[in-house]
Structures are given as C-alpha cells and as structure tokens.
Motif scaffolding. Structure first.
Motif, mmCIF file in Angstrom:
data_model
loop_
_atom_site.group_PDB
_atom_site.id
_atom_site.type_symbol
_atom_site.label_atom_id
_atom_site.label_comp_id
_atom_site.label_asym_id
_atom_site.label_seq_id
_atom_site.Cartn_x
_atom_site.Cartn_y
_atom_site.Cartn_z
ATOM 1 N N PRO A 231 12.517 13.303 -20.457
ATOM 2 C CA PRO A 231 12.480 12.045 -19.704
ATOM 3 C C PRO A 231 11.578 11.052 -20.416
ATOM 4 N N ASN A 232 11.987 9.808 -20.393
ATOM 5 C CA ASN A 232 11.197 8.715 -20.966
ATOM 6 C C ASN A 232 11.248 8.638 -22.494
ATOM 7 N N ALA A 233 12.031 9.492 -23.108
ATOM 8 C CA ALA A 233 12.127 9.434 -24.568
ATOM 9 C C ALA A 233 12.820 8.142 -24.993
ATOM 10 N N GLY A 234 13.653 7.599 -24.103
ATOM 11 C CA GLY A 234 14.355 6.347 -24.422
ATOM 12 C C GLY A 234 15.861 6.528 -24.527
ATOM 13 N N LYS A 235 16.401 7.561 -23.874
ATOM 14 C CA LYS A 235 17.836 7.864 -23.984
ATOM 15 C C LYS A 235 18.694 6.732 -23.415
ATOM 16 N N SER A 236 18.298 6.277 -22.202
ATOM 17 C CA SER A 236 19.101 5.213 -21.580
ATOM 18 C C SER A 236 19.009 3.936 -22.396
ATOM 19 N N THR A 237 17.835 3.668 -22.923
ATOM 20 C CA THR A 237 17.660 2.460 -23.745
ATOM 21 C C THR A 237 18.554 2.544 -24.990
ATOM 22 N N LEU A 238 18.607 3.727 -25.584
ATOM 23 C CA LEU A 238 19.449 3.899 -26.773
ATOM 24 C C LEU A 238 20.927 3.740 -26.409
ATOM 25 N N VAL A 250 17.562 1.877 -16.879
ATOM 26 C CA VAL A 250 16.364 2.078 -17.696
ATOM 27 C C VAL A 250 15.146 1.906 -16.791
ATOM 28 N N SER A 251 14.271 2.854 -16.804
ATOM 29 C CA SER A 251 13.051 2.691 -16.020
ATOM 30 C C SER A 251 11.948 3.510 -16.666
ATOM 31 N N ASP A 252 10.706 3.226 -16.302
ATOM 32 C CA ASP A 252 9.648 4.035 -16.912
ATOM 33 C C ASP A 252 9.176 5.141 -15.980
ATOM 34 N N ILE A 253 9.923 5.404 -14.903
ATOM 35 C CA ILE A 253 9.606 6.575 -14.087
ATOM 36 C C ILE A 253 10.385 7.752 -14.678
ATOM 37 N N THR A 256 14.564 9.217 -14.225
ATOM 38 C CA THR A 256 15.388 8.272 -13.459
ATOM 39 C C THR A 256 16.880 8.484 -13.687
ATOM 40 N N THR A 257 17.222 8.837 -14.919
ATOM 41 C CA THR A 257 18.644 9.022 -15.201
ATOM 42 C C THR A 257 19.033 10.402 -14.694
ATOM 43 N N ARG A 258 19.399 10.459 -13.424
ATOM 44 C CA ARG A 258 19.591 11.786 -12.832
ATOM 45 C C ARG A 258 20.959 12.348 -13.138
ATOM 46 N N ALA A 337 13.422 9.965 -33.867
ATOM 47 C CA ALA A 337 12.019 9.686 -33.549
ATOM 48 C C ALA A 337 11.968 8.273 -32.989
ATOM 49 N N ASN A 338 11.932 8.173 -31.658
ATOM 50 C CA ASN A 338 12.039 6.861 -31.016
ATOM 51 C C ASN A 338 10.665 6.230 -30.756
ATOM 52 N N LYS A 339 10.713 4.957 -30.470
ATOM 53 C CA LYS A 339 9.540 4.117 -30.192
ATOM 54 C C LYS A 339 8.673 3.975 -31.443
ATOM 55 N N LYS A 340 9.332 3.823 -32.584
ATOM 56 C CA LYS A 340 8.550 3.701 -33.813
ATOM 57 C C LYS A 340 7.731 2.411 -33.821
ATOM 58 N N ASP A 341 8.140 1.442 -32.970
ATOM 59 C CA ASP A 341 7.367 0.189 -32.899
ATOM 60 C C ASP A 341 5.947 0.417 -32.369
ATOM 61 N N LEU A 342 5.772 1.511 -31.591
ATOM 62 C CA LEU A 342 4.440 1.789 -31.021
ATOM 63 C C LEU A 342 3.669 2.821 -31.833
ATOM 64 N N ALA A 343 4.314 3.400 -32.832
ATOM 65 C CA ALA A 343 3.711 4.558 -33.503
ATOM 66 C C ALA A 343 2.751 4.151 -34.617
ATOM 67 N N LEU A 360 13.528 5.308 -35.135
ATOM 68 C CA LEU A 360 14.206 4.249 -34.385
ATOM 69 C C LEU A 360 13.267 3.612 -33.373
ATOM 70 N N SER A 361 13.549 2.353 -33.092
ATOM 71 C CA SER A 361 12.987 1.759 -31.883
ATOM 72 C C SER A 361 14.179 1.295 -31.072
ATOM 73 N N ALA A 362 14.527 2.099 -30.071
ATOM 74 C CA ALA A 362 15.691 1.743 -29.242
ATOM 75 C C ALA A 362 15.399 0.438 -28.523
ATOM 76 N N GLY A 363 14.112 0.228 -28.198
ATOM 77 C CA GLY A 363 13.723 -0.976 -27.465
ATOM 78 C C GLY A 363 13.937 -2.242 -28.275
ATOM 79 N N THR A 364 13.468 -2.250 -29.522
ATOM 80 C CA THR A 364 13.604 -3.467 -30.345
ATOM 81 C C THR A 364 14.869 -3.427 -31.207
HETATM 82 P P1 GDP Z 1 15.046 8.043 -20.693
HETATM 83 O O1 GDP Z 1 14.325 8.622 -19.530
HETATM 84 O O2 GDP Z 1 15.003 8.950 -21.877
HETATM 85 O O3 GDP Z 1 16.418 7.557 -20.400
HETATM 86 O O4 GDP Z 1 14.164 6.753 -21.133
HETATM 87 P P2 GDP Z 1 14.438 5.218 -20.876
HETATM 88 O O5 GDP Z 1 15.469 4.683 -21.756
HETATM 89 O O6 GDP Z 1 14.546 4.988 -19.415
HETATM 90 O O7 GDP Z 1 13.066 4.605 -21.420
HETATM 91 C C1 GDP Z 1 11.819 4.936 -20.842
HETATM 92 C C2 GDP Z 1 10.827 3.790 -21.113
HETATM 93 O O8 GDP Z 1 10.565 3.657 -22.493
HETATM 94 C C3 GDP Z 1 11.360 2.431 -20.665
HETATM 95 O O9 GDP Z 1 10.292 1.703 -20.096
HETATM 96 C C4 GDP Z 1 11.817 1.791 -21.951
HETATM 97 O O10 GDP Z 1 11.756 0.392 -21.891
HETATM 98 C C5 GDP Z 1 10.848 2.350 -22.942
HETATM 99 N N1 GDP Z 1 11.386 2.411 -24.302
HETATM 100 C C6 GDP Z 1 12.532 3.007 -24.695
HETATM 101 N N2 GDP Z 1 12.714 2.901 -26.032
HETATM 102 C C7 GDP Z 1 11.624 2.207 -26.490
HETATM 103 C C8 GDP Z 1 11.229 1.789 -27.804
HETATM 104 O O11 GDP Z 1 11.866 1.984 -28.818
HETATM 105 N N3 GDP Z 1 10.023 1.103 -27.883
HETATM 106 C C9 GDP Z 1 9.275 0.850 -26.786
HETATM 107 N N4 GDP Z 1 8.147 0.185 -26.973
HETATM 108 N N5 GDP Z 1 9.635 1.229 -25.567
HETATM 109 C C10 GDP Z 1 10.788 1.902 -25.394
#
Ligand code: GDP
Length: 459
Positions: A231-238, A250-253, A256-258, A337-343, A360-364
């Motif tokens: 959870p929170n790895a960024g699957k939905s964002t990707l 997409v949520s940060d709880i 969420t993607t049940r 390897a997601n969220k590389k923008d924060l790493a 990857l940065s799924a977010g950016t």
């Molecule tokens: P899931 O639970 O794996 O589906 O994760 P989500 O896609 O819901 O993402 C969880 C949180 O991480 C959300 O607040 C996203 O906005 C955030 N997030 C996802 N990918 C990235 C990324 O590449 N960079 C940053 N900074 N945040 C991200």
C-alpha cells in the motif's frame, strides 16, 4: 459442402455503421441486385453499365426523391460475394437509410442475416473459411498487432500452413491405401519410419500453433499486466499515469485501493490490460484481506508483473523479502523503484544490484517514458510477437488443431503397435477431417451458422 448454384435471392443491408455520418452505404448482393436498384434509380440505365463503374443519380419512391446517391456496380463474379453487388452511397442520415432500405425491401430484396455477405463469398469460393473468419477479426482489430495477425490470416497465410499439412498427410494416406489394394501380396508402399517422421514433424508444427493460441488471446484481449506492491507504493498513481486518466482512487491512506481495477492502454501498437491490485501486506482487516487474496489470484493470470515499491521507505533487504514472500509466477517482471523525486542519491544507489529495475516517479511522470520503453522491450522479447510466425487467435481453429493432434497421436500409437494399414488409414483420414474443418474443405450447415451468425449484419 459447397452448393453448385448461386443463391436465388438478393440480400440487402446497411454496410456502414448506424447513426449519422457524412455518407452511408447500402449494399445489395444477388441476381436481382442491379434490377432492384435500377427500378428506382433516375440517372441512367444501370443494367447497361459495365462492372466497376460509378453512377450519380437520384433514388425515387414513386415521385418522391429520397436522396441523391452514387451507385457502384460490381458484376458477378468480380465482386466480394462473386454475385452481382450494388453499393448505394447515400447521405448518412438514419432516416434516409431507413427509407432506402424499406424501398429496396419492397422491391424484392431480403434483409441479410448476420455475416451473410461473407458467407456467400465463402460458399462461392472467394476465400476459405479461415480467411472468411479473419474478415471479422480484421473489423474487430484495434491495435497494430491484432491488425497484422488478422490481415495475414485473411490473405491466406494461416490457411496455407494448414493446407501444406493436409497435402503431406493426403500423400501418406494414399500410400497406405494403395497398400490395402495389394494386401494379398504383403507389400509396404508407405515406409513406416518415414511416416513416423512425418507424424512427429506435423505434431511439432501443430504444437507450435497450439502454443501460439495463448499469445493470440493476449493479443486480442491485451497483455494482462498486474501492478502489485505494498500500500502507498504508488500503484494507483502509476495506473493513472499509464492510462492518462483518473481511474483508480489515489489517496495517501494505505490500503485505499481495495478492489481490483482494470483498464487498457496501447503502447507501441501493443494492447496492455493493466490490473491494479489492493496493497499487498499482512492485515487483519477482512475487506483488505480479501483484496490481498485477490492480488495473489490476479498474479496467477498475469503475463507480466510490475512490482512497485517506495524507494524512500524500502530497504534492499526488505524488497528481497517482499519478493520472496510474493512468489511471483514464472512470467517476465519489472521492479519499479517509485517516488524517485523524493529519494536521496544514496537510496537510489542502494538498488543498483537488482535486475529488471526501473526508477520512476509516478507522481511527476519522470521516468514514465523509460518504463513504457522497458514494457515494450519485455513483450517484444517474446518472439511470437515480433517474429513472422503464425498465431492462432480463433478458438474454433485451436479446437480443431487439438483434435488433429489427438488423431496424430493415435496414428503414432498405431505405428508402434503394428496396426494394419486399414486402421492407420482411418486415423489419418480423421486428421485430414479436422484440418479440413479449419479451412472449410469440410463443413456442415451447423458449423457455418455458428461462425457467420457471430458476424454483424451487413458484413
Ligand atoms: P497505492 O496504494 O500503491 O495505490 O498508492 P497511491 O497511488 O494511492 O499513492 C500513495 C501516495 O503516494 C499518494 O499520496 C500519491 O500521491 C503518492 N505518490 C505516488 N507516486 C508518487 C511519486 O512518484 N512521487 C511522490 N512524491 N508521491 C507519489
């Protein structure tokens, strides 16, 4: 069985999609096609015109002009159905097409059944059954690869392979049968070891075709690609980034993607079916526990797995443990390897030793292009997709090939146990029968109905 005479009635249907459009085409086929249209067409005498010509004029119901049209003439046998075919191009209004259809029906045409134009084309020898079926696949094709496979089949590529197999078998069947004529003299015309070699070669070819069916399905329905990770790895964002739309929540709880979210996207001419799964983690929460179980189920269906992890919160050792616990199926995978923008640079570097790893940065969306490129490379590494080999996409062909293979096995068994020529010949004839079903050398009314009723009306 092919009829020796052409159909007596003239069929009609809208050949273009229903609804409004710039033009619509109504198609007639059969002995009365030209005379029916000619009876309501004002412009020139269509009966006197040569094949493959276009004629502008009006269609009238008594004195009322229904539309200005262009009529295309195709005279038998130089047409799709090998019958007289007339195509009336009118303005693309559903009202006009309905009025024209009603008029032509009143003048003696009959509404075509689904696939009836193509069925007539087949019955009149325009092409064989596998080619006729490819027409439907071609119309349904929606990616470069499904298009390529359907086009090859429609142009006879697949049929030729099947026919080549039949020719070899027919040769042997006739040798074995020749023996039967001389059975008193105890001669062997058909060399048993050569027959055995032929059967194993055929079996190999058929096994390859059978195997290609799985790939054929993948092509038709999209490469099932499971997106997994905690959870929170960024699957939905990707998933959203790949689909370029907001589909998954997409949520940060965490968690969420049940449920499982599925959607398709085309990359480089290949259709991918992305499956986003609930976060993978041990949990007491029953709803999510179901989600985790589903993820494991989905993984079994995957042809490709994208395993996502948060590069800022995951240690290499943890990733290894996660992967070991997951027991990924034996399919190609990419570690993302997601969220590389924060790493930090050190965090990124710590994963350098992993194979199949993409940053990857799924977010950016930074690294998304490279990820898409890696996806294509993984799929393209599968030679079934890139090579020129034949891919079976049709369930009916697959089943006939399976039956052929079973019958070939019987022939081999017969050779092993010293079965007499008459029994061998019977088994070989069964192989020929099943192969003939694919190309339509052998057909029944039921078989044809089954195939052509799946076509749309007008095809
Ligand atoms: P899931 O639970 O794996 O589906 O994760 P989500 O896609 O819901 O993402 C969880 C949180 O991480 C959300 O607040 C996203 O906005 C955030 N997030 C996802 N990918 C990235 C990324 O590449 N960079 C940053 N900074 N945040 C991200």
């Amino acid at each position: 069985m092919l009829p020796s005479t052409l159909a007596q009635d003239t069929i009609i249907a809208l050949a273009t999609a229903s609804g409004h459009g710039a033009i619509a085409i109504i198609r007639l086929s059969g002995p009365e096609a030209v005379s029916i249209v000619n009876g309501v067409f004002k412009g020139k005498n269509l009966q006197a015109q040569p094949s493959h010509t276009l004629h502008f004029g009006t269609i009238r119901d008594e004195d009322k002009i229904l539309d200005e049209v262009v009529v295309s003439l195709f005279k038998a046998p130089a047409s799709y159905t090998k019958e007289d075919v007339v195509e009336v191009s009118c303005h693309g209004s559903p009202y006009i097409t309905e009025q024209l259809l009603k008029l032509f029906l009143r003048k003696g045409a009959r509404l075509a059944e689904p696939g009836e134009f193509t069925k007539r084309a087949f019955l009149n020898g325009q092409f064989d059954l596998a080619q006729a079926e490819a027409v439907a696949d071609l119309i349904a094709s929606d990616s470069a690869l499904t298009h390529q496979v359907a086009m090859k089949q429609m142009r006879g590529g697949f049929s030729q392979e099947i026919k080549a197999l039949r020719v070899q078998l027919i040769h042997f069947a006739s040798m074995v049968e020749l023996e039967l004529d001389f059975s008193e003299e105890d001669v062997e015309f058909a060399d048993r070891s050569a027959l055995r070699r032929l059967i194993t070669t055929l079996q190999q070819l058929i096994t390859d075709l059978l195997k290609s069916f799985e790939m054929g399905n993948v092509l038709k329905n999209g490469v099932p690609t499971v997106i997994a990770g905690k959870p929170n790895a960024g699957k939905s964002t990707l998933l959203n980034a790949l689909l370029r739309e907001e589909k998954a929540i997409v949520s940060d709880i965490p968690g969420t993607t049940r449920d499982v979210i599925e959607d398709e996207a085309q990359l480089g001419g290949i259709r991918f079916r992305f499956i986003d799964t609930a976060g993978l983690r041990d949990t007491q929460d029953t709803v999510e526990a179901i989600g985790v179980a589903r993820t494991k189920q989905q993984l079994q269906k995957a042809s490709l797995v994208l395993y996502l992890f948060d590069v800022t919160t995951t240690l290499p050792e943890q990733l290894r443990e996660e992967l070991a616990a997951l027991q990924l199926p034996q399919v190609p995978y990419l570690l993302i390897a997601n969220k590389k923008d924060l790493a930090t640079p050190a965090q990124l570097k710590s994963f350098a030793g992993f194979e199949h790893l993409v940053y990857l940065s799924a977010g950016t969306k930074e690294g998304l292009k490279e990820l898409e490129q890696s996806l294509l490379e993984v799929v393209n590494a599968n030679e079934a997709l890139t090579g020129d080999r034949t891919i079976v996409t049709n369930l009916r062909h697959f089943q006939s090939l399976q039956k052929t293979n079973d019958a070939l096995q019987e022939v081999l068994h017969g050779l092993d146990t010293g079965l007499t020529g008459d029994w061998l010949a019977a088994d070989i004839r069964r192989c020929l029968f099943y192969l003939g079903e694919i190309t339509g050398d052998i057909t029944t009314d039921d078989l044809l109905d089954n195939i052509f009723t799946k076509f749309c009306i007008g095809k």
